[in-house]
Design an enzyme around this catalytic site. Structure first.
Site, PDB file in Angstrom:
ATOM      1  CE  LYS A 121      51.330  54.351  97.204  1.00 17.29           C
ATOM      2  NZ  LYS A 121      50.605  53.966  98.437  1.00 17.29           N
TER       3      LYS A 121
HETATM    4  C1  LIG Z   1      50.242  54.903  99.413  1.00 16.57           C
HETATM    5  C2  LIG Z   1      49.130  54.559 100.329  1.00 16.57           C
HETATM    6  C3  LIG Z   1      48.455  55.554 101.083  1.00 16.57           C
HETATM    7  C4  LIG Z   1      48.855  57.011 101.045  1.00 16.57           C
HETATM    8  O1  LIG Z   1      48.569  57.623  99.822  1.00 16.57           O
HETATM    9  P1  LIG Z   1      49.279  59.016  99.424  1.00 16.57           P
HETATM   10  O2  LIG Z   1      48.965  59.199  97.994  1.00 16.57           O
HETATM   11  O3  LIG Z   1      50.756  58.814  99.665  1.00 16.57           O
HETATM   12  O4  LIG Z   1      48.709  60.065 100.308  1.00 16.57           O
HETATM   13  C5  LIG Z   1      47.402  55.156 101.881  1.00 16.57           C
HETATM   14  N1  LIG Z   1      47.035  53.866 102.002  1.00 16.57           N
HETATM   15  C6  LIG Z   1      47.656  52.896 101.302  1.00 16.57           C
HETATM   16  C7  LIG Z   1      47.213  51.484 101.480  1.00 16.57           C
HETATM   17  C8  LIG Z   1      48.723  53.198 100.446  1.00 16.57           C
HETATM   18  O5  LIG Z   1      49.348  52.217  99.770  1.00 16.57           O
END
Ligand SMILES: *Cc1c(COP(=O)(O)O)cnc(C)c1O
Length: 479
Positions: A121
């Site tokens: 993120k």
């Molecule tokens: C948020 C997250 C996901 C999922 O991503 P999306 O965009 O919600 O599909 C997968 N792995 C990790 C480590 C995350 O923080």
């Protein structure tokens, strides 16, 4: 570039108009009116660009209401090796989102988790931090970001917005429900514009408080409450960049194709992959991987979309994928129904789900949009972490393991000359308990985070009560 809402009734705003909001006023999600097209020649011209220049090239086609010099500077300020190459060594220390081959030319990790909070993120959130600051200054406004987190999103937002002028962050988390590492990551931030609020309740209660505060229109307007949730278009746009980067790193010329396998929760990450492909990136397949919460896998296998109730959502060892409905999925469905807002609304209804089994649309999901899917489980996750460690001497986190499991299951269905890139979304150290369960041991945190858990923490403990939280915010909003 103008934007439209999937529900068809929100005008034609520009990028900066939708930057600070969440949902469109008509309840839909924003998408570009048309997808800019990148041809093979242009793509080949990007092969030698550093990451921030590549980001500029991709983003300037989606953002035309920030002057190009400013946008270029924002990209350069965001995607710096010092920020994104946290746990890298040697020659690769300058490479943002490196491709790590497990089998050369065949199977690789696209590493997205070397940023400040060790989760993918950061890739987009850091950009959001810089553009927010820029746009708020341009407008002479300030903003109070309110959110609830059970882990990765909250810390990525706080690290992106700490110290930024014009922005304050009020982040609710469930008191005592996060891992010690996750708590320390957030609560040890002492910046004046960061307010951690531990709610004496569960994550759902924290989220309910956020919803209740946001539903109070006059409070929201008076205190300029904003959000940074995963439906934010700027986050999706910033994520498109690393699909281009991964493609360019894994190929030699732009006649080649690649496939991506993406660990998915809210469909934000893989939605960016879909958009990259719509922009002309040669993607042979987009594989959606879920954990036990397999709402998306069910749709991509059967055509039935059945969002679950929060109480039917499993708590798993890949917690950032524990979702009951996929917020960004509406964006893909809009493209699937030919960008027809009426058709979208008819299908989507009030969000209770729908069934496309046996329809021509469902055939297009795989044929025209190249989607496939699979699901994982706790046992498969552990097995995959072990297998990747034994076979390739590489440690992966539980979320990446879900995608790796699905990738290994499906790799034989791809043409042999198409490399498969598994998106790595977190560092294993963030999920030490699961790593220990799989391997009997866990990796140590990076050097500069060793003392994280012993640093002083700043957090207010409040009741799960919207009025109490409003009062807390009002007292700290300087205007
Ligand atoms: C948020 C997250 C996901 C999922 O991503 P999306 O965009 O919600 O599909 C997968 N792995 C990790 C480590 C995350 O923080």
């Amino acid at each position: 570039m103008r934007y439209l809402s999937t529900r068809g009734d929100a005008g034609r705003p520009g990028f900066c108009d939708i930057l600070l909001g969440g949902l469109a006023p008509d309840g839909g999600l924003y998408l570009p009116e048309t997808y800019p097209q990148i041809d093979a020649q242009t793509l080949d011209g990007w092969r030698t660009l550093p990451y921030h220049e590549l980001a500029y090239e991709v983003l300037r086609r989606l953002i035309d209401d920030i002057p190009s010099d400013d946008l270029r500077a924002l990209c350069a300020r965001t995607w710096r090796p010092e920020v994104y190459c946290h746990v890298r060594e040697g020659a690769r220390a300058q490479d943002i989102t490196p491709v790590t081959w497990l089998e050369r030319g065949k199977l690789a990790l696209l590493e997205l988790s070397n940023g400040p909070t060790l989760a993918f993120k950061d890739m987009a959130m850091q950009f959001l931090g810089h553009v927010f600051e820029y746009e708020l200054a341009r407008r002479g406004q300030t903003l109070n970001i309110l959110g609830a987190t059970s882990g990765d999103t909250g810390s990525a937002a706080e690290y992106a917005l700490r110290g930024k002028r014009g922005v304050r962050v009020f982040m609710l988390s469930p008191h005592g429900k996060m891992s010690a590492f996750q708590r320390a990551q957030m609560y040890s931030l002492t910046d004046e514009n960061i307010f951690n609020i531990a709610i004496t309740g569960l994550f759902d209660q924290a989220q309910d408080v956020v919803k209740a505060v946001s539903a109070d229109a006059s409070f929201k307007a008076r205190h300029r409450i904003g959000a940074v949730n995963s439906i934010n278009w700027a986050r999706i746009a910033a994520q498109v960049v690393y699909y281009f980067k991964g493609y360019l790193a894994a190929t030699e010329n732009s006649r080649q194709q690649v496939a991506f396998c993406v660990p998915s929760g809210n469909f934000g990450n893989v939605c960016a992959g879909h958009i990259a492909r719509q922009m002309g990136l040669p993607v042979a397949r987009l594989i959606v991987a879920t954990n036990e919460n397999d709402v998306l896998d069910e749709f991509f296998r059967t055509g039935r979309y059945r969002p679950r109730a929060p109480e039917d959502t499993f708590v798993t060892s890949s917690p950032s994928m524990d979702i009951s409905k996929a917020s960004n999925f509406e964006r893909f469905v809009f493209d699937l129904v030919g960008r027809d807002a009426l058709a979208l609304k008819r299908l989507w209804g009030n969000g209770q789900g729908f069934d496309l089994a046996g329809t021509p649309e469902f055939t297009r999901v795989a044929q025209d949009f190249a989607f496939a899917s699979g699901a994982s489980s706790h046992a498969l996750r552990l097995k995959t972490i072990r297998r990747i460690c034994e076979q390739y001497n590489v440690l992966i986190d539980p979320h990446t393991a879900d995608a790796m499991h699905v990738a290994l299951q499906q790799r034989d269905t791809l043409p042999p000359d198409v490399p498969l890139l598994v998106l790595e979304t977190a560092q294993p150290v963030k999920f030490a308990d699961t790593l220990r369960e799989a391997l009997g041991d866990a990796p140590p945190p990076p050097e500069d985070m060793r003392d994280l858990e012993t640093r002083p923490q700043k957090v207010a403990v409040l009741a799960p009560d919207a009025e109490v939280v409003k009062e807390y915010i009002a007292q700290r909003d300087v205007e």
